[in-house]
Scaffold this motif. Sequence first.
Motif, PDB file in Angstrom:
ATOM      1  N   PRO A 158     -11.800  -0.834  -8.296  1.00  0.00           N
ATOM      2  CA  PRO A 158     -11.680  -1.854  -7.182  1.00  0.00           C
ATOM      3  C   PRO A 158      -9.980  -1.206  -6.404  1.00  0.00           C
ATOM      4  CG  PRO A 158     -12.655  -3.224  -8.829  1.00  0.00           C
ATOM      5  CD  PRO A 158     -11.979  -1.855  -8.833  1.00  0.00           C
ATOM      6  N   THR A 159     -10.154  -0.989  -5.252  1.00  0.00           N
ATOM      7  CA  THR A 159      -8.651  -0.519  -4.357  1.00  0.00           C
ATOM      8  C   THR A 159      -8.200  -1.603  -4.302  1.00  0.00           C
ATOM      9  OG1 THR A 159     -10.212   0.451  -2.842  1.00  0.00           O
ATOM     10  CG2 THR A 159      -7.881  -0.101  -2.576  1.00  0.00           C
ATOM     11  N   PRO A 160      -6.428  -2.022  -5.424  1.00  0.00           N
ATOM     12  CA  PRO A 160      -6.011  -3.305  -4.901  1.00  0.00           C
ATOM     13  C   PRO A 160      -5.860  -3.536  -3.997  1.00  0.00           C
ATOM     14  CG  PRO A 160      -4.880  -1.202  -6.233  1.00  0.00           C
ATOM     15  CD  PRO A 160      -6.293  -0.454  -5.395  1.00  0.00           C
ATOM     16  N   ALA A 161      -5.768  -2.902  -2.785  1.00  0.00           N
ATOM     17  CA  ALA A 161      -5.763  -3.851  -1.609  1.00  0.00           C
ATOM     18  C   ALA A 161      -7.083  -4.591  -1.299  1.00  0.00           C
ATOM     19  CB  ALA A 161      -5.062  -2.923  -0.173  1.00  0.00           C
ATOM     20  N   ARG A 162      -7.750  -3.620  -1.597  1.00  0.00           N
ATOM     21  CA  ARG A 162      -9.333  -5.113  -0.836  1.00  0.00           C
ATOM     22  C   ARG A 162      -8.423  -5.894  -1.935  1.00  0.00           C
ATOM     23  NH1 ARG A 162     -14.069  -3.067   0.257  1.00  0.00           N
ATOM     24  NH2 ARG A 162     -15.024  -3.852  -1.203  1.00  0.00           N
ATOM     25  N   TYR A 308       2.957   9.223   0.289  1.00  0.00           N
ATOM     26  CA  TYR A 308       2.719   9.061  -0.810  1.00  0.00           C
ATOM     27  C   TYR A 308       2.866   8.271  -2.020  1.00  0.00           C
ATOM     28  CZ  TYR A 308       2.285  12.566  -4.981  1.00  0.00           C
ATOM     29  OH  TYR A 308       1.586  12.633  -6.072  1.00  0.00           O
ATOM     30  N   GLN A 309       3.803   7.413  -1.299  1.00  0.00           N
ATOM     31  CA  GLN A 309       3.952   5.527  -2.411  1.00  0.00           C
ATOM     32  C   GLN A 309       2.549   4.706  -1.131  1.00  0.00           C
ATOM     33  OE1 GLN A 309       6.939   7.410  -0.226  1.00  0.00           O
ATOM     34  NE2 GLN A 309       7.352   7.763  -2.466  1.00  0.00           N
ATOM     35  N   LEU A 310       2.145   4.784  -0.189  1.00  0.00           N
ATOM     36  CA  LEU A 310       1.230   4.172   0.137  1.00  0.00           C
ATOM     37  C   LEU A 310       0.209   4.546  -0.449  1.00  0.00           C
ATOM     38  CD1 LEU A 310      -0.202   2.031   2.187  1.00  0.00           C
ATOM     39  CD2 LEU A 310      -0.072   4.361   3.499  1.00  0.00           C
ATOM     40  N   TYR A 311      -0.598   5.806  -0.413  1.00  0.00           N
ATOM     41  CA  TYR A 311      -1.809   6.775  -1.249  1.00  0.00           C
ATOM     42  C   TYR A 311      -1.751   5.687  -2.902  1.00  0.00           C
ATOM     43  CZ  TYR A 311      -1.429   9.446   2.948  1.00  0.00           C
ATOM     44  OH  TYR A 311      -1.564  10.318   3.880  1.00  0.00           O
ATOM     45  N   GLU A 312      -0.241   5.643  -3.106  1.00  0.00           N
ATOM     46  CA  GLU A 312      -0.426   5.656  -4.632  1.00  0.00           C
ATOM     47  C   GLU A 312      -0.897   3.366  -4.773  1.00  0.00           C
ATOM     48  OE1 GLU A 312       2.656   7.999  -7.267  1.00  0.00           O
ATOM     49  OE2 GLU A 312       3.094   6.179  -6.253  1.00  0.00           O
ATOM     50  N   SER A 313      -0.471   2.737  -3.468  1.00  0.00           N
ATOM     51  CA  SER A 313      -0.267   1.851  -4.102  1.00  0.00           C
ATOM     52  C   SER A 313      -2.359   1.011  -3.759  1.00  0.00           C
ATOM     53  CB  SER A 313       0.413   0.844  -2.946  1.00  0.00           C
ATOM     54  OG  SER A 313      -0.226   1.692  -1.835  1.00  0.00           O
ATOM     55  N   LEU A 314      -2.686   2.320  -2.975  1.00  0.00           N
ATOM     56  CA  LEU A 314      -4.235   2.356  -2.834  1.00  0.00           C
ATOM     57  C   LEU A 314      -5.107   2.555  -3.885  1.00  0.00           C
ATOM     58  CD1 LEU A 314      -4.235   2.781   0.796  1.00  0.00           C
ATOM     59  CD2 LEU A 314      -4.125   0.828  -0.158  1.00  0.00           C
ATOM     60  N   GLY A 315      -4.387   2.788  -4.769  1.00  0.00           N
ATOM     61  CA  GLY A 315      -5.414   3.477  -6.379  1.00  0.00           C
ATOM     62  C   GLY A 315      -5.050   4.981  -6.408  1.00  0.00           C
ATOM     63  N   PHE A 316      -4.715   5.313  -5.125  1.00  0.00           N
ATOM     64  CA  PHE A 316      -4.621   7.346  -6.106  1.00  0.00           C
ATOM     65  C   PHE A 316      -3.742   8.343  -7.140  1.00  0.00           C
ATOM     66  CE2 PHE A 316      -6.811   6.464  -1.471  1.00  0.00           C
ATOM     67  CZ  PHE A 316      -7.982   7.488  -1.885  1.00  0.00           C
ATOM     68  N   ARG A 317      -4.297   8.889  -7.110  1.00  0.00           N
ATOM     69  CA  ARG A 317      -3.455   9.240  -8.186  1.00  0.00           C
ATOM     70  C   ARG A 317      -3.319  10.929  -8.197  1.00  0.00           C
ATOM     71  NH1 ARG A 317      -2.243   4.821  -7.830  1.00  0.00           N
ATOM     72  NH2 ARG A 317      -2.477   3.113  -9.508  1.00  0.00           N
ATOM     73  N   LEU A 318      -2.369  11.599  -8.264  1.00  0.00           N
ATOM     74  CA  LEU A 318      -2.097  12.868  -8.787  1.00  0.00           C
ATOM     75  C   LEU A 318      -3.392  13.845  -9.864  1.00  0.00           C
ATOM     76  CD1 LEU A 318      -0.336  15.276  -8.141  1.00  0.00           C
ATOM     77  CD2 LEU A 318       0.188  14.851 -10.458  1.00  0.00           C
ATOM     78  N   TRP A 319      -3.826  14.375  -9.056  1.00  0.00           N
ATOM     79  CA  TRP A 319      -5.137  15.608  -8.980  1.00  0.00           C
ATOM     80  C   TRP A 319      -4.669  16.864  -9.423  1.00  0.00           C
ATOM     81  CZ3 TRP A 319      -9.415  16.777  -5.873  1.00  0.00           C
ATOM     82  CH2 TRP A 319     -11.148  17.456  -6.632  1.00  0.00           C
TER      83      TRP A 319
END
Length: 331
Positions: A158-162, A308-319
């Motif tokens: 689940p997306t953290p913001a959701r 970058y910080q926004l994407y991390e907060s929404l569950g995105f991780r370095l690939w």
Amino acid sequence: MTPDYRPLRDTDYDALAELLNVASIVDGRAQHVVGEELREEFQSMPVDLPVDTLAAWVGDRLIGAVYMMNLRSAVREERCYVIGTVRPDRRGNGIGRRLLEWGLERGTELLQSSGNDLPKYLRVDASRMNTAAIRLFERFGLQPIRYFADVRADLSVPTPARRAAAPAAHTTGATNPGFRIIPWDLARNEEARHVKNLAFMDHWGSTPTPPEWWATQTSGFGSRADWSYFAVNDDDRIIGHLITHRFENDDELLGAKYAWIDNIGTLAEYRGRGIATRLITTALAKYRAEGMQFAALGVDSANPTGAYQLYESLGFRLWREFVNYQRVIRA
């Protein structure tokens, strides 16, 4: 066998796609492009095959190629990207050096031919794991200038913001003070292009996108306007956008179904209101509903908007990570 060198021809797009695909796996940026995708990209830029490309052949086998992506501009700066590769089993024989040397010379000519006084930059990039390419760049005196990354979110999580927001806040067309999210409307493409250009004015290495490039980005190969969105204000004016691409050809190679956020932006005066968050969470909900397993996007690690910080907060991780090298042609 010594390679023969000649420009690419209109009949070579499939061979170029096969070369790029084989090299991409070894070089840390696995992809599966097809000839028609490259044809569309070359024609929209445009790339003049007889003068802006050089290919190395052994018989009818393409073993290396280089081409120019010259981004002409009337504002800020001009950039020319030198893009190329060599088949992994033919590396270490001087082919890459010859192709890069030619590409740097041709790119310099293109930049100098514009006749304006804008800053001009010749750029190349590589995966950070592609140490051989990086060594070659440095031998030609190119300097590392910027770092980028592909990040991805596992859509089974689940997306953290959701979890923190009311479900209604993530449905298409839901209201929020000052803006709402609506589906992409191709009839508003020109308005959206102007918004994109304004939104990216403070982004490094960005210049205005002309109509022909925008048409390819929003309606070309892999584009999914039905998975893309606008943010509009109370006057129904576009103030943010999110473009989705979907490349089914990559699924087997990557081992999963990916949806790509190809471009996302918010007008500077509307930042800090959660617009990007709503655009992304709306898109992620759509991707899940369509059976996607991952969402991915490319990001500038030094983006001034805090993306970058926004994407991390929404569950995105370095690939995977990339480095951009450049030569200054005119400061």
